[in-house]
Enzyme design. Structure first.
Site, PDB file in Angstrom:
ATOM      1  CG  HIS A   3      -1.977  -1.001   1.214  1.00 58.11           C
ATOM      2  ND1 HIS A   3      -3.052  -0.953   2.072  1.00 58.11           N
ATOM      3  CD2 HIS A   3      -2.178  -2.097   0.435  1.00 58.11           C
ATOM      4  CE1 HIS A   3      -3.859  -1.961   1.831  1.00 58.11           C
ATOM      5  NE2 HIS A   3      -3.347  -2.683   0.855  1.00 58.11           N
ATOM      6  CD  GLU A  57      -1.889   3.967   3.347  1.00 62.26           C
ATOM      7  OE1 GLU A  57      -1.594   3.355   2.290  1.00 62.26           O
ATOM      8  OE2 GLU A  57      -3.047   4.001   3.793  1.00 62.26           O
ATOM      9  CB  CYS A  78      -6.433  -0.552   5.355  1.00 60.62           C
ATOM     10  SG  CYS A  78      -4.742  -1.168   5.221  1.00 60.62           S
ATOM     11  CB  CYS A 112      -1.724   1.285   6.414  1.00 65.32           C
ATOM     12  SG  CYS A 112      -1.438   0.526   4.788  1.00 65.32           S
TER      13      CYS A 112
END
Length: 169
Positions: free
Chosen positions: A62, A64, A92, A95
């Site tokens: 992701h 992040e 999410c 993360c």
């Protein structure tokens, strides 16, 4: 009725969120969901990332996580105290866990994620006093721009799928 406090943006917040939006555009160009993130420490971007789980075949890639990895390598420390992460979409739970372990001071996100958001939309571990680190979280900076980018991405994907189905007939 108690009203929510109005977020207070620092003078550089918009500039750094725009850098995160630029990262999101990189994800879109790769066919990934357009989410971008940057990490800032002492007024300097120390980590950048955009969604890459499809192209990397990595569910943890992701935006992040990519930004956290880059910042940790650059600063030679997996802890990032005094840092702020700017993200175009509410993070999410995966993360958020990494952010808490990294000891980020502040998180600023643009658009809420009503399906998997873990900074208040679906779940929110940040204010949980049982955890040993607490991060300031504010959302809504450049929300309209980030939301529109996501809507357009998914609209284009749906339209392409319709065309594909029609051509298969």
């Amino acid at each position: 009725m108690v009203s929510e406090p109005i977020p207070v943006w620092t003078p550089d917040d918009e500039r750094f969120m725009r850098a995160a939006l630029a990262e999101a555009k990189k994800a879109w160009a790769k066919g990934e969901v357009p989410v971008g993130a940057v990490i800032v420490k002492h007024g300097e971007i120390v980590g950048r990332g955009h969604n890459q789980p499809i192209v990397r075949h990595d569910p943890s890639a992701h935006a992040e996580m990519m930004a956290l990895r880059q910042a940790a390598r650059r600063l030679e420390n997996y802890r990032l105290p005094g840092s702020t992460m700017y993200i175009t979409l509410e993070p999410c739970l995966m993360c958020v866990g990494a952010m808490l372990h990294a000891r980020l001071q502040r998180i600023v996100f643009a658009a809420e994620d009503p399906k998997t958001g873990a900074a208040g939309s679906v779940i929110n571990p940040f204010p949980d006093r049982r955890l040993n680190h607490h991060t300031e979280v504010v959302g809504g900076l450049l929300q309209a721009e980030a939301s529109e980018m996501l809507k357009q991405f998914f609209r284009e994907r749906r339209d392409a799928e319709k065309v594909r189905k029609q051509q298969a007939v």
